[in-house]
Design a protein around this motif. Structure first.
Motif, PDB file in Angstrom:
ATOM      1  N   THR A   1       3.798  33.981  -7.640  1.00 29.67           N
ATOM      2  CA  THR A   1       3.533  32.748  -8.383  1.00 29.67           C
ATOM      3  C   THR A   1       3.742  31.557  -7.461  1.00 29.67           C
ATOM      4  OG1 THR A   1       4.234  33.727 -10.466  1.00 29.67           O
ATOM      5  CG2 THR A   1       4.161  31.333 -10.363  1.00 29.67           C
ATOM      6  N   LYS A   2       2.773  30.675  -7.422  1.00 27.70           N
ATOM      7  CA  LYS A   2       2.848  29.527  -6.525  1.00 27.70           C
ATOM      8  C   LYS A   2       2.804  28.224  -7.321  1.00 27.70           C
ATOM      9  CE  LYS A   2       0.906  26.374  -3.479  1.00 27.70           C
ATOM     10  NZ  LYS A   2      -0.018  25.261  -3.678  1.00 27.70           N
ATOM     11  N   ASP A   3       3.808  27.374  -7.099  1.00 25.83           N
ATOM     12  CA  ASP A   3       3.839  26.054  -7.700  1.00 25.83           C
ATOM     13  C   ASP A   3       3.404  25.028  -6.662  1.00 25.83           C
ATOM     14  OD1 ASP A   3       4.903  26.886 -10.187  1.00 25.83           O
ATOM     15  OD2 ASP A   3       6.908  26.979  -9.312  1.00 25.83           O
ATOM     16  N   SER A   4       2.944  23.897  -7.125  1.00 21.18           N
ATOM     17  CA  SER A   4       2.617  22.781  -6.233  1.00 21.18           C
ATOM     18  C   SER A   4       3.487  21.596  -6.601  1.00 21.18           C
ATOM     19  CB  SER A   4       1.144  22.401  -6.362  1.00 21.18           C
ATOM     20  OG  SER A   4       0.312  23.422  -5.874  1.00 21.18           O
ATOM     21  N   ALA A   5       3.853  20.806  -5.587  1.00 20.37           N
ATOM     22  CA  ALA A   5       4.661  19.603  -5.813  1.00 20.37           C
ATOM     23  C   ALA A   5       4.394  18.608  -4.696  1.00 20.37           C
ATOM     24  CB  ALA A   5       6.147  19.956  -5.872  1.00 20.37           C
ATOM     25  N   ALA A   6       4.661  17.345  -4.967  1.00 18.56           N
ATOM     26  CA  ALA A   6       4.566  16.312  -3.935  1.00 18.56           C
ATOM     27  C   ALA A   6       5.866  16.312  -3.134  1.00 18.56           C
ATOM     28  CB  ALA A   6       4.354  14.948  -4.581  1.00 18.56           C
TER      29      ALA A   6
ATOM     30  N   GLY B   1       7.857   9.477   8.995  1.00 14.82           N
ATOM     31  CA  GLY B   1       7.553   8.235   8.306  1.00 14.82           C
ATOM     32  C   GLY B   1       6.130   7.751   8.497  1.00 14.82           C
ATOM     33  N   LYS B   2       5.290   8.579   9.099  1.00 15.02           N
ATOM     34  CA  LYS B   2       3.885   8.197   9.273  1.00 15.02           C
ATOM     35  C   LYS B   2       3.200   8.074   7.919  1.00 15.02           C
ATOM     36  CE  LYS B   2      -0.454   9.614  11.469  1.00 15.02           C
ATOM     37  NZ  LYS B   2      -1.151  10.659  12.251  1.00 15.02           N
ATOM     38  N   VAL B   3       3.614   8.915   6.973  1.00 13.37           N
ATOM     39  CA  VAL B   3       3.102   8.814   5.602  1.00 13.37           C
ATOM     40  C   VAL B   3       4.280   8.624   4.654  1.00 13.37           C
ATOM     41  CG1 VAL B   3       1.075  10.226   6.120  1.00 13.37           C
ATOM     42  CG2 VAL B   3       3.127  11.329   5.205  1.00 13.37           C
ATOM     43  N   ASP B   4       4.025   8.004   3.497  1.00 12.58           N
ATOM     44  CA  ASP B   4       5.082   7.743   2.521  1.00 12.58           C
ATOM     45  C   ASP B   4       5.379   8.966   1.666  1.00 12.58           C
ATOM     46  OD1 ASP B   4       5.122   5.051   3.364  1.00 12.58           O
ATOM     47  OD2 ASP B   4       3.475   4.558   1.985  1.00 12.58           O
ATOM     48  N   ILE B   5       4.342   9.767   1.438  1.00 12.27           N
ATOM     49  CA  ILE B   5       4.457  10.934   0.561  1.00 12.27           C
ATOM     50  C   ILE B   5       3.370  11.923   0.962  1.00 12.27           C
ATOM     51  CG2 ILE B   5       3.019   9.786  -1.183  1.00 12.27           C
ATOM     52  CD1 ILE B   5       4.590  11.273  -3.340  1.00 12.27           C
ATOM     53  N   ALA B   6       3.637  13.207   0.815  1.00 12.47           N
ATOM     54  CA  ALA B   6       2.648  14.240   1.116  1.00 12.47           C
ATOM     55  C   ALA B   6       2.240  14.919  -0.182  1.00 12.47           C
ATOM     56  CB  ALA B   6       3.217  15.265   2.097  1.00 12.47           C
ATOM     57  N   ILE B   7       0.928  14.908  -0.465  1.00 15.03           N
ATOM     58  CA  ILE B   7       0.401  15.567  -1.667  1.00 15.03           C
ATOM     59  C   ILE B   7      -0.747  16.455  -1.213  1.00 15.03           C
ATOM     60  CG2 ILE B   7      -0.394  15.265  -4.033  1.00 15.03           C
ATOM     61  CD1 ILE B   7       0.522  12.391  -3.956  1.00 15.03           C
TER      62      ILE B   7
ATOM     63  N   LYS C   1       0.829  -1.209   0.000  1.00 15.16           N
ATOM     64  CA  LYS C   1       0.000   0.000   0.000  1.00 15.16           C
ATOM     65  C   LYS C   1       0.861   1.256   0.000  1.00 15.16           C
ATOM     66  CE  LYS C   1      -0.624   0.253   5.037  1.00 15.16           C
ATOM     67  NZ  LYS C   1      -1.597   0.259   6.149  1.00 15.16           N
ATOM     68  N   LEU C   2       0.313   2.295  -0.577  1.00 13.58           N
ATOM     69  CA  LEU C   2       0.928   3.621  -0.605  1.00 13.58           C
ATOM     70  C   LEU C   2       0.155   4.506   0.366  1.00 13.58           C
ATOM     71  CD1 LEU C   2       2.758   5.848  -1.973  1.00 13.58           C
ATOM     72  CD2 LEU C   2       0.866   6.170  -3.589  1.00 13.58           C
ATOM     73  N   VAL C   3       0.841   5.022   1.382  1.00 17.17           N
ATOM     74  CA  VAL C   3       0.189   5.884   2.371  1.00 17.17           C
ATOM     75  C   VAL C   3       0.477   7.343   2.017  1.00 17.17           C
ATOM     76  CG1 VAL C   3      -0.059   6.469   4.812  1.00 17.17           C
ATOM     77  CG2 VAL C   3       0.503   4.118   4.147  1.00 17.17           C
ATOM     78  N   VAL C   4      -0.576   8.047   1.619  1.00 17.27           N
ATOM     79  CA  VAL C   4      -0.452   9.441   1.190  1.00 17.27           C
ATOM     80  C   VAL C   4      -1.037  10.358   2.254  1.00 17.27           C
ATOM     81  CG1 VAL C   4      -1.186  11.153  -0.526  1.00 17.27           C
ATOM     82  CG2 VAL C   4      -0.507   8.855  -1.255  1.00 17.27           C
ATOM     83  N   GLY C   5      -0.246  11.342   2.672  1.00 16.63           N
ATOM     84  CA  GLY C   5      -0.727  12.337   3.618  1.00 16.63           C
ATOM     85  C   GLY C   5      -1.270  13.544   2.884  1.00 16.63           C
ATOM     86  N   THR C   6      -2.375  14.096   3.380  1.00 15.36           N
ATOM     87  CA  THR C   6      -2.958  15.288   2.774  1.00 15.36           C
ATOM     88  C   THR C   6      -3.670  16.098   3.842  1.00 15.36           C
ATOM     89  OG1 THR C   6      -4.194  16.060   0.825  1.00 15.36           O
ATOM     90  CG2 THR C   6      -5.235  14.348   2.167  1.00 15.36           C
ATOM     91  N   ALA C   7      -4.119  17.293   3.471  1.00 16.30           N
ATOM     92  CA  ALA C   7      -4.847  18.164   4.400  1.00 16.30           C
ATOM     93  C   ALA C   7      -6.094  18.663   3.691  1.00 16.30           C
ATOM     94  CB  ALA C   7      -3.975  19.339   4.847  1.00 16.30           C
ATOM     95  N   SER C   8      -7.218  17.980   3.920  1.00 17.58           N
ATOM     96  CA  SER C   8      -8.459  18.348   3.226  1.00 17.58           C
ATOM     97  C   SER C   8      -8.921  19.733   3.678  1.00 17.58           C
ATOM     98  CB  SER C   8      -9.548  17.309   3.486  1.00 17.58           C
ATOM     99  OG  SER C   8      -9.909  17.299   4.854  1.00 17.58           O
ATOM    100  N   GLY C   9      -9.917  20.244   2.984  1.00 21.86           N
ATOM    101  CA  GLY C   9     -10.358  21.612   3.271  1.00 21.86           C
ATOM    102  C   GLY C   9      -9.645  22.604   2.380  1.00 21.86           C
TER     103      GLY C   9
END
Length: 286
Positions: free
Chosen positions: A237-242, A113-119, A53-61
């Motif tokens: 100017t704002k870029d987004s990245a994982a 290390g709680k999440v594998d990647i933050a998007i 499994k891939l654990v992805v961290g995010t912040a909804s809202g």
């Protein structure tokens, strides 16, 4: 053969064999690295493959990037960034697990290390690059200021916001931007953008700094607010990245391939339109 001569010959043969062996191994490994093949598996990729499994961290809202789907009762997080997460999990052939948290906790969860990647619409700033790696950027957008329509005549230039109450989402580049470029602003930091918009609507804030893509849907279902026109930040100017832990080149490569594929095929623009509309429908259900 003389014993001394025999020893010299044996040593010379061993040395020659050692040189050939070193040249053979070192040379081929070097060529593999140069060709970008057989890169060593990073510890995060190893964890993903072992767990399946891939654990992805995010912040909804933060629509349209990530937000809770109000049409479902299970608090499913949807949005542009979740489409990236799904595409990455599919590419790796594993299940997807989403860990939803506030933005302040997100990057620390990545480090631990709680999440594998933050998007999560994360801006890859120079300061953040010191402690983590970032993917290629996607969906560059301009930072803007939301105001009440009733105040349209008050705000014609950035200086008009000096000393005003400015609402932002905590621990974001919008907060840094407001502090750096809106002189003497009284910064109101909140956990989520919708809370900042409510501060504006209730007269507790004079403006809300948001990125353009994020701010669009608030205009659709709030006919009393608008973007301040003709106002531009110096570093707006704002870029987004994982974001990933350092030293995981194989995972980084996979993320970049997903970003390129979906940029080239037009999916990012399609997702932007789809989830702006979805967030508007979402607001009607809440």
């Amino acid at each position: 053969m003389d014993k001394k001569l025999w020893m010299k010959a044996a040593l010379a043969a061993a040395a020659a064999a050692g040189v050939m062996l070193a040249a053979g191994c070192g040379g081929s490994a070097e060529k593999k690295d140069d060709a970008g093949k057989a890169a060593p598996q990073g510890k995060v990729m190893q964890k993903i493959k072992e767990s399946g499994k891939l654990v992805v961290g995010t912040a909804s809202g933060y629509p349209p990037y990530e937000f809770i789907d109000a049409s479902k009762g299970d608090k499913t997080v949807i949005g542009i960034d979740m489409e990236i997460a799904k595409a990455l999990a599919d590419k790796l052939g594993v299940k997807l697990e989403i860990q939803d948290m506030n933005f302040q906790s997100l990057l620390s969860s990545l480090a631990s290390g709680k999440v594998d990647i933050a998007i999560s619409g994360i801006n890859p700033t120079d300061e953040r690059r010191k402690t983590m790696d970032f993917s290629d950027v996607y969906l560059p957008t301009e930072q803007m200021i939301l105001i009440r329509k009733a105040d349209v005549d008050k705000y014609k230039k950035l200086e008009d916001f000096y000393g005003k109450n400015i609402a932002v989402q905590k621990s974001t580049t919008q907060e840094i931007l407001a502090k750096n470029e809106i002189k003497d602003a009284k910064i109101v930091g909140l956990s989520h953008v919708p809370e900042a918009v409510l501060e504006l609507k209730h007269g507790k804030a004079d403006g809300v700094v948001v990125e353009g893509i994020c701010g669009k849907q608030y205009l659709v279902y709030n006919d009393d607010i608008m973007f301040a026109e003709g106002i531009h930040f110096k570093n707006g100017t704002k870029d987004s990245a994982a974001a990933l832990q350092k030293g995981n080149e194989d995972l980084l490569k996979a993320v970049n391939e997903v970003i390129k594929e979906n940029t080239d095929n037009g999916n990012f623009k399609k997702w932007e339109e789809e989830y702006i509309q979805k967030s508007v429908e979402n607001a009607k259900l809440q």
